[in-house]
Design an enzyme around this catalytic site. Structure first.
Site, short mmCIF file in Angstrom:
data_model
loop_
_atom_site.label_atom_id
_atom_site.label_comp_id
_atom_site.label_asym_id
_atom_site.label_seq_id
_atom_site.Cartn_x
_atom_site.Cartn_y
_atom_site.Cartn_z
N TRP A 134 0.86 -1.19 0.00
CA TRP A 134 0.00 0.00 0.00
C TRP A 134 0.90 1.24 0.00
O TRP A 134 1.88 1.28 0.75
CB TRP A 134 -0.88 -0.04 1.25
CG TRP A 134 -1.82 1.12 1.42
CD1 TRP A 134 -2.60 1.68 0.47
CD2 TRP A 134 -2.09 1.83 2.64
NE1 TRP A 134 -3.34 2.70 1.01
CE2 TRP A 134 -3.04 2.82 2.34
CE3 TRP A 134 -1.62 1.72 3.94
CZ2 TRP A 134 -3.53 3.70 3.31
CZ3 TRP A 134 -2.10 2.59 4.90
CH2 TRP A 134 -3.06 3.56 4.58
N ASP A 215 -1.68 -6.14 8.74
CA ASP A 215 -2.64 -5.12 8.30
C ASP A 215 -3.85 -5.88 7.75
O ASP A 215 -3.72 -6.67 6.81
CB ASP A 215 -2.00 -4.24 7.22
CG ASP A 215 -2.87 -3.03 6.89
OD1 ASP A 215 -4.00 -2.94 7.42
OD2 ASP A 215 -2.42 -2.17 6.11
N LYS A 250 -14.19 -0.58 4.92
CA LYS A 250 -14.67 -1.30 3.74
C LYS A 250 -15.85 -2.20 4.09
O LYS A 250 -16.89 -2.13 3.45
CB LYS A 250 -13.54 -2.16 3.13
CG LYS A 250 -12.16 -1.58 3.26
CD LYS A 250 -11.87 -0.46 2.29
CE LYS A 250 -10.55 0.20 2.66
NZ LYS A 250 -10.06 1.17 1.73
#
Ligand code: LMR
Length: 402
Positions: A134, A215, A250
């Site tokens: 990311w 993560d 999300k």
């Protein structure tokens, strides 16, 4: 007149992901599509407010009786629910008091609190992140004062995982360093470890003194809420100490409410208390104590059996729609005469795929078609729908042809 103290400050480059959204918002092309940022959109192109969220908000509005501060570590019922979701409600790690959870400002806030905490106690450690990762990982850990290193991950030839190279590199990581892993739905590649590979990795880590930091921002977007927690639960069962940054941006579609959590798994309950007291110090010097709304909504849904069930269905719908768009995307590209094989997109997981589209192609798609893609070639499949897919595939076909 006095010169402003800021007169000599140079402009920062736009953020590689959120900067795209800024440019997208300023674009007047009615056909524009934003495949940059990782935000799920439904079949009509809207970022939905989930029905379970609406219901929980209604209930919370009636129930809320104070606007006083929350505890430094956040809403207790929320933190407990997060642990249940990560480890399974009856997990040993919870019963043994080995897990501490604090509410954080989204997954990013969780990563940052974790990074600040680690910097305080492991100041010499380096952080190892996957290549690629990311875009914000490196920046975030560097901002916390770490040196960020990379380990091999993605193989552009197979469009899959280079597991051997990854493991060889991890075996060489010095004890005391920090290893950042994506627990599921790797961002940006959509390529994850298999269950057998996670087992192999845990066996190697068990013989070392590295600090794993998982993560976990997309629980439910690959196979399911429980299934996607495989790696986190394996780490917990293995007895390793580690950190998890999790997020409800999300899977609850709560992006702007900034609802995340940092969970640290320790050796025992007494150690957990000491660790928690130190993490609270980090929070106190960042945002003091978190905001309430989003966490209350999540806690309400997760702690109500009916709403929870309904939410699991809502996540399943989002997940299945993304899988459908993966298939359609590959099919339409073929239909439009694209010679390059994009079949691997159906084998990648979560919101993103690493398309392999080169930066020059990405730049042309933006300039000529108002199609916004991260320059690494990462595409947000979750922003595709049956209305925009033709336009997207047509644009890619045209640019690849000329
Ligand atoms: C993404 O990767 O697009 C999301 O996680 C949003 C962000 O903060 O970058």
């Amino acid at each position: 007149m006095q010169l402003s103290p800021f007169a000599k400050i140079e402009a920062a480059p736009p953020d590689p992901i959120l900067g795209l959204t800024e440019a997208f918002n300023a674009d007047s092309n009615p056909n524009k599509v934003n495949l940059g940022v990782g935000v799920y959109q439904d079949e009509t192109g809207r970022v939905p407010v989930l029905a379970t969220v609406r219901e929980a908000e209604r209930r919370w509005l009636e129930k809320e009786d104070s606007k006083s501060y929350l505890p430094i570590d956040g809403v207790p019922a929320y933190n407990k629910a997060v642990q249940g979701l990560l480890f399974g409600t009856n997990a040993q790690v919870i019963a043994q008091g080995r897990a501490v959870t604090v509410q954080a400002l989204g997954g990013t806030g969780a990563l940052r609190v974790g990074a600040d905490f680690l910097k305080r106690f492991f100041p010499q450690a380096k952080v190892w992140i996957s290549n690629p990762s990311w875009e914000n990982h490196r920046a975030l850990f560097e901002a916390a004062g770490f040196i960020a290193m990379t380990y091999p991950y993605y193989d552009p030839v197979t469009h899959g995982l280079d597991f051997d190279a990854m493991m060889n590199a991890i075996r060489e990581i010095p004890d005391g360093d920090i290893l950042l892993l994506h627990a599921s739905c790797h961002n940006p590649t959509g390529v994850d470890l298999s269950e057998a590979q996670w087992h192999e990795l845990v066996a190697v880590l068990s013989a070392k003194q590295i600090i794993p930091f998982l993560d976990f921002a997309y629980q439910g977007f690959y196979r399911g809420i429980e299934e996607d927690a495989f790696a986190v639960r394996l780490f917990a069962q293995s007895g390793l100490g580690f950190l998890v940054a999790s997020s409800f941006s999300k899977n609850f579609s709560l992006y702007r409410e900034r609802v995340g959590a940092l969970t640290i798994v320790t050796g025992d309950a007494e150690e957990s208390k000491r660790v928690l007291s130190q993490v609270k110090r980090v929070i106190r010097t960042n945002w003091s104590n978190p905001s309430s709304h989003g966490a209350q909504v999540v806690a309400l849904v997760l702690n109500d059996p009916e709403l929870r069930q309904q939410w699991i269905q809502e996540v399943a719908q989002m997940r299945e729609r993304i899988w459908k768009m993966r298939r359609l995307f590959v099919e339409k590209l073929r239909e439009k005469g694209v010679g390059r094989d994009f079949g691997f997109i159906e084998r990648q997981n979560g919101m993103f795929s690493f398309s392999g589209l080169e930066p020059e192609v990405v730049d042309r798609l933006r300039a000529e078609f108002s199609l916004y893609i991260v320059r690494s070639g990462r595409i947000c499949i979750a922003a595709m729908n049956e209305r925009n897919i033709d336009y997207i595939c047509q644009a890619i076909a045209k640019v690849l042809r000329s």
